[in-house]
Design an enzyme around this catalytic site. Structure first.
Site, PDB file in Angstrom:
ATOM      1  N   ASP A   1       3.313   9.402  -1.195  1.00 15.11           N
ATOM      2  CA  ASP A   1       2.054   8.432  -0.674  1.00 15.11           C
ATOM      3  C   ASP A   1       1.699   7.385  -1.705  1.00 15.11           C
ATOM      4  OD1 ASP A   1      -0.094   8.005   1.102  1.00 15.11           O
ATOM      5  OD2 ASP A   1      -0.817   9.941   0.999  1.00 15.11           O
TER       6      ASP A   1
ATOM      7  N   HIS B   1       0.818  -1.206   0.065  1.00 15.49           N
ATOM      8  CA  HIS B   1      -0.095  -0.041  -0.249  1.00 15.49           C
ATOM      9  C   HIS B   1       0.801   1.369  -0.097  1.00 15.49           C
ATOM     10  CE1 HIS B   1      -3.823  -1.721   0.619  1.00 15.49           C
ATOM     11  NE2 HIS B   1      -3.360  -2.914   1.045  1.00 15.49           N
TER      12      HIS B   1
END
Ligand code: ADQ
Length: 468
Positions: A363, A155
């Site tokens: 991110d 992730h």
């Protein structure tokens, strides 16, 4: 039908689920059919550690969890996962705090996960492992004789070899990733970075489909951007924007508008640069003073780590400085809450906001950007400002893309966004919304599980009966 077994560090237990459903639970909702199993850490520390597996069932799904001892929790979770791997994977070499005892603890907990999961597994299960805490799990399961298909999804970002190789024992982690049948990343950039690490460290080149053979076993490397359930989120936003929390917020703004930021309180989210940009914005564009307030919701996270404590102190200082400098007796430029806000309330706040500022320094994806888009009023949509270093920027190219390190550029984008004509806002939003509604959480799961189902079988691997 093959059963899906999901493994992640934390399991969103039905008994603990509050109004804030975890991101992973929402993302996997479509894939978790009745009969599925979700396995992981209970979130509890106990002196007995992983001795007992706790089982809960809800809506046909089995949730199996183990506890960790205090020592395992420190080494595995606090120190190695969040104190070494997290900064590494977010390009922050200077923040890595590596100790080989912690790494050994990380491997030991993955071994415990494997041995506790083993008795729950069936021969035809498809196993889907999530995130950086669990990199060695497939290797540990293989060591116990498990030949099922096992996939891994990361992730966070993945880093190029020049950064990855700086972590002591990184070659062992890379070897562990090669025990999976499918390794998935959010973006093509992270996929390429991983394949470059494999080439540089092992001299192996993948084919054009991202396939390579490692010790006789084929690994398939894919990019599969995670999404949201855009339709459901849009509906939540319509309802919540008419609800009491949104009304209170709207009333508190009097005639001014709202700009919003929503993040975990993490150094990867670029909050210091963003808060500095807000100061620049009110300094450089004084016409917006009193006309707009910025609301930052920053849910506290990983508070026992020094880097997070220092970040919080620095943010407190900048907020005090900015508000002291620009506030009026009836207007506060920067509102700052260090609590999580319920998901539906957030949806309503997004719909009220003329601007969202999503400026992580790095991110993996950033779902807040997608949620903001889904929550907008199609007739009068707000503007998304998005960091070029969020995975979401590879898809959401119609946002105002900024360098999150450049506070002047963020301030300028805020000004441009607030002044943007309705027609341009609609055009940009329509293009963004098409992507957010096409690349949903359901599609993310389907793509990954189809790849996993098609993975080459190991010699003694039992055949799957059907696609899950
Ligand atoms: P996170 O770092 O937690 O996730 P993000 O994707 O932005 O980051 O958020 C996940 C979820 O948490 C979203 O649904 C969001 O609304 C919610 N959330 C964030 N801040 C909140 C707050 N202050 N209050 C309430 N809810 C909040 C990791 C990676 C990301 C990746 C996701 C999914 O770091 O890059 O997008 O996993 O893969």
């Amino acid at each position: 039908m093959a059963r899906l077994v999901v493994v992640s560090n934390r399991v969103p237990l039905p008994s603990e689920r509050g109004a804030k459903a975890g991101g992973l639970a929402v993302a996997l909702a479509d894939a978790l059919q009745p009969g599925s199993l979700w396995f992981g850490w209970s979130g509890r520390r106990s002196t007995r550690g992983s001795g007992t597996t706790h089982i809960q069932r809800s809506e046909g799904i089995t949730y199996a969890t183990i506890d960790l001892t205090e020592a395992d929790y420190r080494a595995f979770y606090v120190n190695f996962s969040n104190g070494a791997l997290w900064p590494l994977l977010h390009f922050r070499l200077g923040l890595i705090d590596f100790a080989s005892d912690d790494y050994d603890g990380y491997r030991a907990v993955n071994r415990q996960f494997a041995s506790s999961l083993l008795p729950l597994l069936r021969p035809d299960d498809m196993i889907w492992v999530h995130d950086y805490h669990m990199i060695p799990l497939a290797a540990e399961l293989r060591a116990l004789g498990i030949t099922n298909r096992i996939g891994f999804f990361l992730h966070t970002p993945f880093v190029p070899p020049s950064i990855f190789n700086a972590l002591p024992r990184s070659a062992e982690l890379l070897t562990s990733l090669c025990a999976y049948d499918v390794v998935g990343f959010h973006t093509r950039t992270y996929r390429t970075a991983f394949l470059d690490c494999v080439t540089e460290n092992f001299g192996i080149h993948a084919d054009s489909d991202g396939r390579f053979v490692w010790r006789g076993h084929t690994v398939r490397v894919i990019s599969d951007p995670i999404g949201i359930d855009a339709g459901a989120f849009a509906q939540q936003a319509v309802v919540a924007a008419a609800g009491s929390d949104a009304r209170l917020l709207r009333d508190s703004l009097s005639k001014g508008g709202l700009a919003i930021g929503v993040d975990r309180l993490d150094y990867s989210k670029g909050l210091i640069n963003r808060f500095e940009a807000i100061g620049r914005f009110f300094a450089n564009y004084p016409q917006h003073r009193r006309q707009v307030s910025f609301l930052q919701v920053a849910a506290r996270s990983r508070e026992e780590q020094g880097a997070y404590q220092r970040l919080r102190r620095e943010l407190d200082r900048i907020v005090g400085d900015t508000n002291g400098r620009y506030s009026e007796f009836d207007w506060t430029p920067l509102r700052y809450m260090t609590r999580a806000v319920k998901r539906d309330t957030l949806a309503g706040f997004f719909r009220l906001s003329r601007l969202a500022v999503v400026t992580p320094l790095r991110d993996g994806m950033n779902l807040v950007a997608k949620e903001y888009v889904a929550a907008q009023d199609p007739e009068d949509p707000g503007v998304l400002i998005l960091s070029r270093f969020a995975g979401a920027a590879e898809e959401l190219t119609e946002a105002l893309i900024v360098n999150p390190y450049d506070s002047d550029e963020i301030a300028e984008a805020m000004h441009i966004g607030l002044c943007m004509e309705l027609e341009e806002r609609r055009e940009r939003w329509q293009a963004l919304n098409e992507k957010v509604t096409a690349n949903t959480a359901g599609r993310f799961c389907t793509v990954f599980l189809n790849h996993l189902d098609r993975a080459d079988t190991l010699p003694e691997k039992p055949r799957l009966r059907a696609i899950s």
